[in-house]
Scaffold this motif. Structure first.
Motif, short mmCIF file in Angstrom:
data_model
loop_
_atom_site.label_atom_id
_atom_site.label_comp_id
_atom_site.label_asym_id
_atom_site.label_seq_id
_atom_site.Cartn_x
_atom_site.Cartn_y
_atom_site.Cartn_z
N HIS A 231 45.64 56.60 29.51
CA HIS A 231 46.59 55.75 28.78
C HIS A 231 45.93 54.65 27.97
CE1 HIS A 231 49.89 57.86 30.60
NE2 HIS A 231 49.31 57.73 31.77
N GLN A 232 44.63 54.68 27.85
CA GLN A 232 43.77 53.91 26.96
C GLN A 232 43.78 52.38 27.11
OE1 GLN A 232 41.53 55.29 24.61
NE2 GLN A 232 41.96 57.12 25.79
N GLN A 233 44.86 51.71 27.10
CA GLN A 233 44.88 50.24 27.04
C GLN A 233 45.09 49.56 28.39
OE1 GLN A 233 44.17 48.62 24.16
NE2 GLN A 233 43.79 50.66 23.35
N GLY A 234 44.71 50.19 29.47
CA GLY A 234 44.88 49.60 30.78
C GLY A 234 46.29 49.74 31.31
N GLU A 235 47.08 50.56 30.68
CA GLU A 235 48.47 50.78 31.08
C GLU A 235 48.52 51.93 32.08
OE1 GLU A 235 52.16 52.85 28.88
OE2 GLU A 235 51.25 51.19 27.80
N GLY B 222 44.35 54.33 33.79
CA GLY B 222 44.60 53.18 32.93
C GLY B 222 43.74 53.14 31.67
N PHE B 223 42.51 53.62 31.75
CA PHE B 223 41.61 53.45 30.61
C PHE B 223 41.19 54.75 29.93
CE2 PHE B 223 40.97 49.61 33.17
CZ PHE B 223 41.29 48.67 32.21
N GLN C 253 37.47 59.86 25.04
CA GLN C 253 38.30 60.71 24.20
C GLN C 253 38.55 62.07 24.82
OE1 GLN C 253 39.58 59.14 21.63
NE2 GLN C 253 38.30 57.41 22.19
#
Length: 102
Positions: A61-65, A57-58, A19
């Protein structure tokens, strides 16, 4: 490097580091420097790139994007490459000093 970067994610998740991007970047820079101690100088950019991929990515952009955020990502990459070079150069200097003393 891949295993270390992937293994750092659950630790960051448990400590709330996902976070807060700044402490997570510090953790990835530390990991990069530690791994780079055992790497060749020409591997430094690749070590930093693997860390950046996981961080972007993690953490960002949180979701591996993956996405490129312009100057912010240039700065992040610069920090990771600097940490990698620091680890590699420190190890080489240490080896050179030990060899010189012997």
């Amino acid at each position: 490097m891949f295993t270390g970067s992937a293994g750092l994610l659950p630790v960051l998740g448990l400590t709330g580091g996902l976070q807060h991007p700044a402490p997570a970047l510090a953790a990835y820079c530390t990991l990069t420097a530690i791994v780079s101690v055992h790497a060749h100088l020409h591997a430094a950019p690749f070590i930093a790139a693997v860390c950046w991929l996981f961080y972007d990515g993690f953490v960002i952009h949180q979701q591996g994007e993956l996405a490129w955020d312009g100057l912010a990502d240039v700065n992040r990459m610069g920090l990771l490459i600097s940490a990698s070079l620091l680890g590699t150069v420190t190890a080489r200097l240490n080896r050179a000093l030990r060899y010189r003393r012997a």
